[in-house]
Design a protein around this motif. Structure first.
Motif, PDB file in Angstrom:
ATOM      1  N   LYS A  28       0.832  -1.202   0.000  1.00  0.00           N
ATOM      2  CA  LYS A  28       0.000   0.000   0.000  1.00  0.00           C
ATOM      3  C   LYS A  28       0.872   1.261   0.000  1.00  0.00           C
ATOM      4  CE  LYS A  28      -3.395  -2.711   0.023  1.00  0.00           C
ATOM      5  NZ  LYS A  28      -4.073  -2.964  -1.273  1.00  0.00           N
ATOM      6  N   LYS A  29       0.275   2.336  -0.446  1.00  0.00           N
ATOM      7  CA  LYS A  29       0.938   3.631  -0.484  1.00  0.00           C
ATOM      8  C   LYS A  29       0.643   4.341   0.838  1.00  0.00           C
ATOM      9  CE  LYS A  29       1.289   7.750  -3.439  1.00  0.00           C
ATOM     10  NZ  LYS A  29       0.677   8.441  -4.610  1.00  0.00           N
ATOM     11  N   VAL A  30       1.697   4.582   1.639  1.00  0.00           N
ATOM     12  CA  VAL A  30       1.495   5.012   3.022  1.00  0.00           C
ATOM     13  C   VAL A  30       2.324   6.254   3.336  1.00  0.00           C
ATOM     14  CG1 VAL A  30       1.553   4.297   5.443  1.00  0.00           C
ATOM     15  CG2 VAL A  30       1.179   2.582   3.660  1.00  0.00           C
ATOM     16  N   LEU A  31       1.695   7.181   4.046  1.00  0.00           N
ATOM     17  CA  LEU A  31       2.371   8.360   4.580  1.00  0.00           C
ATOM     18  C   LEU A  31       2.407   8.242   6.096  1.00  0.00           C
ATOM     19  CD1 LEU A  31       3.504  11.300   4.527  1.00  0.00           C
ATOM     20  CD2 LEU A  31       1.113  12.084   4.579  1.00  0.00           C
ATOM     21  N   LEU A  32       3.574   8.475   6.691  1.00  0.00           N
ATOM     22  CA  LEU A  32       3.738   8.531   8.147  1.00  0.00           C
ATOM     23  C   LEU A  32       4.266   9.911   8.496  1.00  0.00           C
ATOM     24  CD1 LEU A  32       3.955   7.268  11.006  1.00  0.00           C
ATOM     25  CD2 LEU A  32       6.192   6.357  10.338  1.00  0.00           C
ATOM     26  N   ILE A  33       3.548  10.635   9.364  1.00  0.00           N
ATOM     27  CA  ILE A  33       4.008  11.963   9.757  1.00  0.00           C
ATOM     28  C   ILE A  33       4.344  11.987  11.247  1.00  0.00           C
ATOM     29  CG2 ILE A  33       2.614  13.059   7.968  1.00  0.00           C
ATOM     30  CD1 ILE A  33       0.816  14.162  10.248  1.00  0.00           C
ATOM     31  N   GLU A  34       5.308  12.827  11.605  1.00  0.00           N
ATOM     32  CA  GLU A  34       5.790  12.927  12.981  1.00  0.00           C
ATOM     33  C   GLU A  34       6.083  14.391  13.286  1.00  0.00           C
ATOM     34  OE1 GLU A  34       6.963  12.905  16.606  1.00  0.00           O
ATOM     35  OE2 GLU A  34       6.235  11.018  15.734  1.00  0.00           O
ATOM     36  N   LYS A  35       5.577  14.893  14.408  1.00  0.00           N
ATOM     37  CA  LYS A  35       5.753  16.311  14.730  1.00  0.00           C
ATOM     38  C   LYS A  35       7.170  16.649  15.178  1.00  0.00           C
ATOM     39  CE  LYS A  35       4.205  16.113  19.553  1.00  0.00           C
ATOM     40  NZ  LYS A  35       3.275  16.689  20.544  1.00  0.00           N
ATOM     41  N   ASP A 245       6.550   7.132   2.710  1.00  0.00           N
ATOM     42  CA  ASP A 245       6.908   8.545   2.882  1.00  0.00           C
ATOM     43  C   ASP A 245       6.829   8.898   4.364  1.00  0.00           C
ATOM     44  OD1 ASP A 245       7.269   8.900   0.181  1.00  0.00           O
ATOM     45  OD2 ASP A 245       5.271   9.728  -0.172  1.00  0.00           O
ATOM     46  N   LEU A 246       7.943   9.350   4.918  1.00  0.00           N
ATOM     47  CA  LEU A 246       8.004   9.747   6.329  1.00  0.00           C
ATOM     48  C   LEU A 246       8.414  11.201   6.409  1.00  0.00           C
ATOM     49  CD1 LEU A 246       8.067   9.393   9.381  1.00  0.00           C
ATOM     50  CD2 LEU A 246      10.253   8.203   9.164  1.00  0.00           C
ATOM     51  N   TYR A 247       7.512  12.052   6.930  1.00  0.00           N
ATOM     52  CA  TYR A 247       7.777  13.484   7.039  1.00  0.00           C
ATOM     53  C   TYR A 247       7.872  13.875   8.516  1.00  0.00           C
ATOM     54  CZ  TYR A 247       6.254  13.619   2.139  1.00  0.00           C
ATOM     55  OH  TYR A 247       6.124  13.396   0.794  1.00  0.00           O
ATOM     56  N   TYR A 248       9.034  14.409   8.907  1.00  0.00           N
ATOM     57  CA  TYR A 248       9.217  14.927  10.258  1.00  0.00           C
ATOM     58  C   TYR A 248       8.795  16.403  10.308  1.00  0.00           C
ATOM     59  CZ  TYR A 248      11.930  10.688  11.160  1.00  0.00           C
ATOM     60  OH  TYR A 248      12.326   9.388  11.310  1.00  0.00           O
ATOM     61  N   HIS A 249       8.747  16.953  11.515  1.00  0.00           N
ATOM     62  CA  HIS A 249       8.317  18.350  11.712  1.00  0.00           C
ATOM     63  C   HIS A 249       6.962  18.606  11.056  1.00  0.00           C
ATOM     64  CE1 HIS A 249      12.191  19.431  13.404  1.00  0.00           C
ATOM     65  NE2 HIS A 249      12.815  18.944  12.350  1.00  0.00           N
ATOM     66  N   THR A 250       6.119  17.591  11.045  1.00  0.00           N
ATOM     67  CA  THR A 250       4.815  17.692  10.394  1.00  0.00           C
ATOM     68  C   THR A 250       3.725  17.381  11.415  1.00  0.00           C
ATOM     69  OG1 THR A 250       5.800  16.980   8.309  1.00  0.00           O
ATOM     70  CG2 THR A 250       3.398  16.896   8.469  1.00  0.00           C
ATOM     71  N   THR A 251       2.888  18.368  11.680  1.00  0.00           N
ATOM     72  CA  THR A 251       1.873  18.257  12.726  1.00  0.00           C
ATOM     73  C   THR A 251       0.483  18.183  12.119  1.00  0.00           C
ATOM     74  OG1 THR A 251       3.260  19.557  14.223  1.00  0.00           O
ATOM     75  CG2 THR A 251       0.932  19.337  14.793  1.00  0.00           C
ATOM     76  N   CYS A 252      -0.301  17.210  12.556  1.00  0.00           N
ATOM     77  CA  CYS A 252      -1.696  17.121  12.122  1.00  0.00           C
ATOM     78  C   CYS A 252      -2.520  18.168  12.866  1.00  0.00           C
ATOM     79  CB  CYS A 252      -2.247  15.724  12.388  1.00  0.00           C
ATOM     80  SG  CYS A 252      -3.973  15.525  11.883  1.00  0.00           S
ATOM     81  N   GLY A 265      -8.850  12.733   4.616  1.00  0.00           N
ATOM     82  CA  GLY A 265      -7.454  13.141   4.733  1.00  0.00           C
ATOM     83  C   GLY A 265      -7.196  13.943   5.984  1.00  0.00           C
ATOM     84  N   ILE A 266      -6.074  14.671   5.991  1.00  0.00           N
ATOM     85  CA  ILE A 266      -5.700  15.489   7.146  1.00  0.00           C
ATOM     86  C   ILE A 266      -5.152  16.836   6.684  1.00  0.00           C
ATOM     87  CG2 ILE A 266      -5.208  13.533   8.667  1.00  0.00           C
ATOM     88  CD1 ILE A 266      -2.222  13.953   8.062  1.00  0.00           C
ATOM     89  N   LYS A 267      -5.318  17.825   7.532  1.00  0.00           N
ATOM     90  CA  LYS A 267      -4.716  19.144   7.336  1.00  0.00           C
ATOM     91  C   LYS A 267      -3.501  19.224   8.246  1.00  0.00           C
ATOM     92  CE  LYS A 267      -5.649  24.093   8.020  1.00  0.00           C
ATOM     93  NZ  LYS A 267      -5.185  24.525   6.693  1.00  0.00           N
ATOM     94  N   THR A 268      -2.336  19.590   7.700  1.00  0.00           N
ATOM     95  CA  THR A 268      -1.111  19.684   8.491  1.00  0.00           C
ATOM     96  C   THR A 268      -0.447  21.035   8.274  1.00  0.00           C
ATOM     97  OG1 THR A 268       0.582  18.935   6.908  1.00  0.00           O
ATOM     98  CG2 THR A 268      -0.791  17.236   7.940  1.00  0.00           C
ATOM     99  N   ASN A 269       0.617  21.290   9.019  1.00  0.00           N
ATOM    100  CA  ASN A 269       1.393  22.505   8.821  1.00  0.00           C
ATOM    101  C   ASN A 269       2.202  22.472   7.523  1.00  0.00           C
ATOM    102  OD1 ASN A 269       3.010  20.448   9.904  1.00  0.00           O
ATOM    103  ND2 ASN A 269       4.500  21.899  10.718  1.00  0.00           N
ATOM    104  N   GLN A 270       2.189  21.312   6.841  1.00  0.00           N
ATOM    105  CA  GLN A 270       2.850  21.179   5.536  1.00  0.00           C
ATOM    106  C   GLN A 270       1.835  21.072   4.398  1.00  0.00           C
ATOM    107  OE1 GLN A 270       6.098  21.417   5.426  1.00  0.00           O
ATOM    108  NE2 GLN A 270       6.456  21.258   7.630  1.00  0.00           N
ATOM    109  N   GLY A 271       0.570  21.401   4.691  1.00  0.00           N
ATOM    110  CA  GLY A 271      -0.469  21.309   3.677  1.00  0.00           C
ATOM    111  C   GLY A 271      -1.377  20.113   3.916  1.00  0.00           C
ATOM    112  N   ASP A 272      -2.309  19.891   2.995  1.00  0.00           N
ATOM    113  CA  ASP A 272      -3.285  18.817   3.126  1.00  0.00           C
ATOM    114  C   ASP A 272      -2.788  17.543   2.448  1.00  0.00           C
ATOM    115  OD1 ASP A 272      -4.803  20.728   4.346  1.00  0.00           O
ATOM    116  OD2 ASP A 272      -6.239  20.972   2.695  1.00  0.00           O
ATOM    117  N   PHE A 273      -3.099  16.386   3.081  1.00  0.00           N
ATOM    118  CA  PHE A 273      -2.817  15.073   2.508  1.00  0.00           C
ATOM    119  C   PHE A 273      -4.114  14.279   2.528  1.00  0.00           C
ATOM    120  CE2 PHE A 273       1.161  16.604   4.310  1.00  0.00           C
ATOM    121  CZ  PHE A 273       2.059  16.393   3.264  1.00  0.00           C
TER     122      PHE A 273
END
Length: 513
Positions: A28-35, A245-252, A265-273
């Motif tokens: 699967k195509k997966v995004l993992l975000i971490e603040k 895809d793993l994005y740090y400094h990214t807050t939901c 989806g989600i709205k983050t400080n890096q835009g919407d996913f």
């Protein structure tokens, strides 16, 4: 930058990492975000001077040996993660007092026969009852393993194959142990593990206790060579290498929904996913309060979150000593020194700073001599608070109170273990419930999630899972989810939710076809 995914995982704690890796390994195509700028949440480490301190892990169960791996080692193997683990030689050393004032200083070994023989030394006349207890715990572990993969809808199967699981899983630890005719001394020693789960034995589900007890004693406990941060870094690296895809400094900031109240989806400080499946490694109370509009949340979910009780709030003193553990006379990896073996009394005493005299001391060098430089050692002393008492503190008094309480824990350890460490302290750091709140965004610093007690036990959560989770496309992993707190349980929960998401994706594909 990709914007659309099969699944989005918010938070790279243990549950989030396990879930994300299973999903990516399933194609699967997966995004993992971490603040933060590193993965793991509180499964991490920090450095002070020449010492690296483990933040949260005491010991990890269900690892197993290389030749007979447990579920956690199997998971790591499946993800291509190779970690060097050290086996902890004993389960624990308990230094405390029975209800009648008699002192107990018991070192309990690993292995069924060894543990039973030691129990006969400290609490005689329990040999047969202890064998019955181990048989019962093994059956419960098998039943839970089955339910994790197959669900619990087939009641006839459970009655046939796991009859004792059905009989006793709704009862508390003390109720079941008493029914086995164990002596009170044996019950008190067995109850030592209550604090690992944060609920006293009058309210702690026996099922939850049985799994932990069986894994620690029969399957042994382990620690990683380079702290829990080694594991989380390796899992994050595995996820990236597998195409995630793993994005740090990214807050939901918000969870996004369509007009039918389905997750998109989600709205983050890096835009919407965008994804129809969002997995939160975040406490549900926080998500409902700040990330979802009130009209989206079903009334049952709001009531459930409000009815639950936040679990234990940790307080930890991290000590780097300029003497080796051998020079200090320390022989045990884990020393528990509660003021009493009565868990219900201790639970109540731990509601206030002034009355909490409970402590667990860990010396990793006893198991892994390279945990710090030669001629030094590390000791961490942990306690928990069973109420939000730290919120009562005036901010101007906070630093002094935490330092005074840390001194108290150090003195209690010296007194109970009969060792002297104060004059050898080279580095010291202190974390309070507010440290956990600030770093991990756990409400009230309750790093253990919600208490898994009484009506809100693990069994109750499993049985009502489909009914309780009514927000289409939103899932929760981590300490606040169905399996409660703990490293191995967080991994199990992450894999459980990953399978739920995969089933959902299959249903969507089937509908399209």
């Amino acid at each position: 930058m990709n914007r659309e995914y099969d699944a989005i995982v918010v938070g790279s704690g243990n549950g989030g990492l396990a879930c994300a890796n299973h999903l990516i390994n399933s194609g699967k195509k997966v995004l993992l975000i971490e603040k933060h700028n590193l993965p793991g949440g509180v499964a991490t480490s920090f450095v002070r001077g020449r010492f690296e301190f483990e933040v949260s892990l005491h010991e990890l169960c269900d690892i197993g040996s290389l030749s007979n791996p447990g579920s956690v080692r199997q998971m790591l193997n499946n993800f291509g993660v190779n970690i060097n683990f050290y086996q902890v030689p004993d389960t624990f050393r308990l230094i405390s007092y029975f209800k009648d004032g008699r002192k107990i200083d018991a070192t309990m070994p690993t292995g069924r026969n060894n543990f039973i023989n030691a129990m006969e030394k400290y609490a005689p006349n329990n040999y047969q009852q202890m064998n019955t207890l181990f048989d019962l715990c093994e059956e419960i572990k098998q039943a839970v393993d089955y339910s994790s993969y197959h669900g619990v809808n087939d009641k006839l199967y459970f009655l046939k194959h796991f009859p004792n699981f059905v009989r006793c899983s709704s009862y508390s630890v003390n109720q079941v142990l008493s029914s086995l005719n164990l002596t009170q001394d044996a019950i008190d020693i067995l109850g030592t593990y209550w604090s690992y789960l944060g609920i006293d034995c009058d309210h702690l589900s026996f099922m939850h206790y049985a799994i932990m007890f069986y894994l620690y004693v029969e399957k042994n406990a382990y620690i990683p060579q380079y702290t829990s941060h080694e594991i989380t870094l390796a899992l994050a690296d595995s996820f990236i290498k597998s195409g995630g895809d793993l994005y740090y400094h990214t807050t939901c900031e918000k969870v996004l929904f369509n007009e039918n109240k389905k997750v998109i989806g989600i709205k983050t400080n890096q835009g919407d996913f965008y994804s129809k499946n969002v997995i939160m490694n975040v406490n549900p109370s926080l998500v409902y309060a700040s990330m979802i509009k009130e009209e989206i949340i079903p009334l049952r979910e709001t009531k459930l979150a409000n009815a639950r009780t936040f679990s234990s709030r940790p307080f930890v003193v991290y000590l780097g000593l300029n003497k080796s553990y051998k020079e200090l006379g320390i022989k045990d990896y884990t020393i528990l020194f509660p003021s009493t073996t009565q868990s219900n009394e201790e639970y109540n005493l731990m509601k206030e700073i002034s009355t909490n005299n409970y402590g667990i001391a860990i010396c990793p060098n006893v198991v892994n001599e390279s945990a710090s430089e030669k001629g030094t050692c590390i000791i961490t002393i942990t306690t928990m608070f069973t109420s939000n008492c730290w919120s009562k503190i005036n901010i101007k008094e906070y630093d002094q109170i935490k330092r005074d309480y840390a001194k108290k824990l150090i003195s209690l350890f010296e007194e109970k273990a009969n060792v002297h460490i104060k004059e050898y302290i080279e580095e010291i750091d202190i974390s309070t419930p507010w440290t956990y709140f600030r770093y991990a965004s756990t409400p009230e610093g309750a790093a253990y999630g919600y208490e898994t007690k009484d009506w809100d036990s693990i069994l109750g959560r499993i049985l009502s899972y489909e009914q309780d989770n009514k927000i289409n496309g939103l899932y929760f992993v981590g300490g606040s989810s169905i399996y409660g707190d703990g490293y191995s349980t967080a991994y199990s929960n992450g894999l459980f939710i990953a399978r739920k998401v995969l089933n959902s994706l299959k249903e969507i594909t089937h509908e399209k076809n």
